[in-house]
Design a protein around this motif. Structure first.
Motif, PDB file in Angstrom:
ATOM      1  N   ASN A  39      15.164  22.808  -1.475  1.00 51.93           N
ATOM      2  CA  ASN A  39      14.175  23.751  -2.039  1.00 51.93           C
ATOM      3  C   ASN A  39      13.797  24.834  -0.939  1.00 51.93           C
ATOM      4  OD1 ASN A  39      12.827  23.772  -4.966  1.00 51.93           O
ATOM      5  ND2 ASN A  39      13.560  21.686  -4.525  1.00 51.93           N
ATOM      6  N   LEU A  40      13.722  24.108   0.436  1.00 52.03           N
ATOM      7  CA  LEU A  40      13.340  25.044   1.326  1.00 52.03           C
ATOM      8  C   LEU A  40      14.415  26.220   1.486  1.00 52.03           C
ATOM      9  CD1 LEU A  40      12.500  22.265   4.218  1.00 52.03           C
ATOM     10  CD2 LEU A  40      10.859  23.823   2.915  1.00 52.03           C
ATOM     11  N   GLY A  60      11.864  18.525  11.347  1.00 51.35           N
ATOM     12  CA  GLY A  60      13.097  18.455  11.949  1.00 51.35           C
ATOM     13  C   GLY A  60      14.083  19.119  10.847  1.00 51.35           C
ATOM     14  N   THR A  61      13.724  18.511   9.646  1.00 55.22           N
ATOM     15  CA  THR A  61      14.476  18.998   8.410  1.00 55.22           C
ATOM     16  C   THR A  61      14.309  20.386   8.078  1.00 55.22           C
ATOM     17  OG1 THR A  61      14.323  17.003   7.270  1.00 55.22           O
ATOM     18  CG2 THR A  61      14.677  18.651   5.967  1.00 55.22           C
ATOM     19  N   LEU A  62      13.165  20.828   8.214  1.00 55.18           N
ATOM     20  CA  LEU A  62      12.744  22.407   8.237  1.00 55.18           C
ATOM     21  C   LEU A  62      13.586  23.224   9.189  1.00 55.18           C
ATOM     22  CD1 LEU A  62      10.822  24.905   7.204  1.00 55.18           C
ATOM     23  CD2 LEU A  62       9.044  23.902   8.920  1.00 55.18           C
ATOM     24  N   GLY A  63      13.400  22.836  10.458  1.00 52.30           N
ATOM     25  CA  GLY A  63      14.217  23.489  11.729  1.00 52.30           C
ATOM     26  C   GLY A  63      15.468  23.654  11.304  1.00 52.30           C
ATOM     27  N   LEU A  77       5.815  27.987   0.417  1.00 52.74           N
ATOM     28  CA  LEU A  77       6.519  27.364   1.466  1.00 52.74           C
ATOM     29  C   LEU A  77       5.637  25.830   1.852  1.00 52.74           C
ATOM     30  CD1 LEU A  77       8.907  27.214   3.117  1.00 52.74           C
ATOM     31  CD2 LEU A  77       7.949  28.391   4.893  1.00 52.74           C
ATOM     32  N   LEU A  78       4.295  25.961   1.825  1.00 50.85           N
ATOM     33  CA  LEU A  78       3.661  24.860   1.993  1.00 50.85           C
ATOM     34  C   LEU A  78       3.795  23.802   1.241  1.00 50.85           C
ATOM     35  CD1 LEU A  78       1.565  23.435   4.080  1.00 50.85           C
ATOM     36  CD2 LEU A  78      -0.116  24.522   2.759  1.00 50.85           C
ATOM     37  N   VAL A  79       3.687  24.296  -0.105  1.00 44.30           N
ATOM     38  CA  VAL A  79       3.887  23.448  -1.299  1.00 44.30           C
ATOM     39  C   VAL A  79       5.278  22.676  -1.120  1.00 44.30           C
ATOM     40  CG1 VAL A  79       4.233  23.172  -3.747  1.00 44.30           C
ATOM     41  CG2 VAL A  79       2.703  24.812  -2.779  1.00 44.30           C
ATOM     42  N   THR A  80       6.364  23.162  -0.651  1.00 45.89           N
ATOM     43  CA  THR A  80       7.463  22.620  -0.456  1.00 45.89           C
ATOM     44  C   THR A  80       7.493  21.482   0.570  1.00 45.89           C
ATOM     45  OG1 THR A  80       8.744  24.420  -1.431  1.00 45.89           O
ATOM     46  CG2 THR A  80      10.115  22.824  -0.264  1.00 45.89           C
ATOM     47  N   LEU A  81       6.884  22.102   1.820  1.00 46.96           N
ATOM     48  CA  LEU A  81       6.671  21.082   2.886  1.00 46.96           C
ATOM     49  C   LEU A  81       5.821  19.874   2.592  1.00 46.96           C
ATOM     50  CD1 LEU A  81       6.263  23.539   5.860  1.00 46.96           C
ATOM     51  CD2 LEU A  81       8.257  21.916   5.488  1.00 46.96           C
ATOM     52  N   VAL A  82       4.833  20.003   1.833  1.00 45.77           N
ATOM     53  CA  VAL A  82       4.058  18.953   1.481  1.00 45.77           C
ATOM     54  C   VAL A  82       4.729  18.015   0.533  1.00 45.77           C
ATOM     55  CG1 VAL A  82       2.019  17.976   0.033  1.00 45.77           C
ATOM     56  CG2 VAL A  82       1.748  19.978   1.659  1.00 45.77           C
TER      57      VAL A  82
END
Length: 255
Positions: free
Chosen positions: A205-206, A132-135, A233-238
């Motif tokens: 950071n995203l 949700g935050t990513l979107g 981007l995956l590093v940030t999401l993790v």
């Protein structure tokens, strides 16, 4: 260009062979290519997580929770090593980024199982909040509501570095037998506010990652950088997922 993500430094999108950006090249980085590779890495992360989650469930059913630890440490340490290799050998990212996704997924699945055992339902909440935050941030960035200005980037980088130093100091204190800083893991008001702050910084950071990827596409970075950008981007999401999981666990432990 700056990013608080250690995987996306100022010179990330430079052609390592010549030190110049690739322009007008049919094999240059594209936004669609980066999106597709990010989606693939997320699928691989999910596959690794489901595997280790199943192993965790089996270990708990057998009354042997220690059996899951190889997946926890193997995924965490293996993922860290592969991440470091990817950062220093960007041209290897088409091979190392998928491996990182699987290893990190194994760690996340096992770690998530431990949180879920103590706080039922927490994993679904954390996953939902993460995406949700990513979107929301992607929409805000694309609409121009949030702009990655130089001052914005500098502030996020500084905050990210400060958090990293705090975590390193905490690990050092614990290694030498000291109690460390209780607010980092504690569920006190200060501890919760600290976690809220870390979640906000991780989320911001995203925005820097979106901007960095856009800059790479605009300047025609090499094609392999699609994999590297997806990895970053995956590093940030993790990181964001783990911090949300930590925050939710603090909140629920107070109930």
């Amino acid at each position: 260009m700056r990013s608080g993500n250690p995987a996306l430094s100022e010179n990330t999108f430079l052609d390592l062979g010549s030190g110049t950006l690739v322009r007008g090249n049919a094999d240059a980085m594209t936004l669609n290519g980066t999106v597709n590779k990010t989606a693939l890495l997320l699928v691989l992360t999910l596959a690794g997580a489901l595997f280790s989650w199943a192993q965790f469930t089996s270990a708990m059913a057998a009354g042997n929770p220690g059996a899951i630890m190889p997946y926890v440490w193997g995924g965490a340490i293996g993922g860290f090593i592969v991440a470091m290799v990817t950062i220093f050998k960007k041209t290897w990212s088409p091979y190392t980024a998928p491996l990182y996704a699987v290893l990190e997924g194994m760690f996340l699945g096992a770690a998530s199982g431990m949180f879920e055992l103590r706080f039922p339902g927490i994993v679904v909440q954390a996953v939902g909040l993460t995406f949700g935050t990513l979107g929301a941030l992607l929409l805000a960035y694309r609409s121009g509501l949030i702009k990655a200005t130089e001052n914005f980037k500098l502030g996020v980088v500084a905050a990210t570095g400060g958090i990293a130093l705090l975590y390193l100091a905490q690990m050092a204190l614990q290694f030498f037998g000291f109690g460390g800083m209780s607010f980092i893991n504690g569920s006190s008001t200060i501890g919760i506010l600290f976690s809220v702050g870390v979640v906000i910084v991780a989320a911001l950071n995203l925005v820097l990652d979106f901007d960095f990827i856009e800059q790479g596409v605009e300047h025609g970075a090499p094609k392999y950088m699609e994999w590297y950008a997806a990895f970053g981007l995956l590093v940030t999401l993790v990181w964001l997922y783990l911090e949300i999981l930590r925050l939710l666990s603090k909140l629920q432990s107070r109930n």
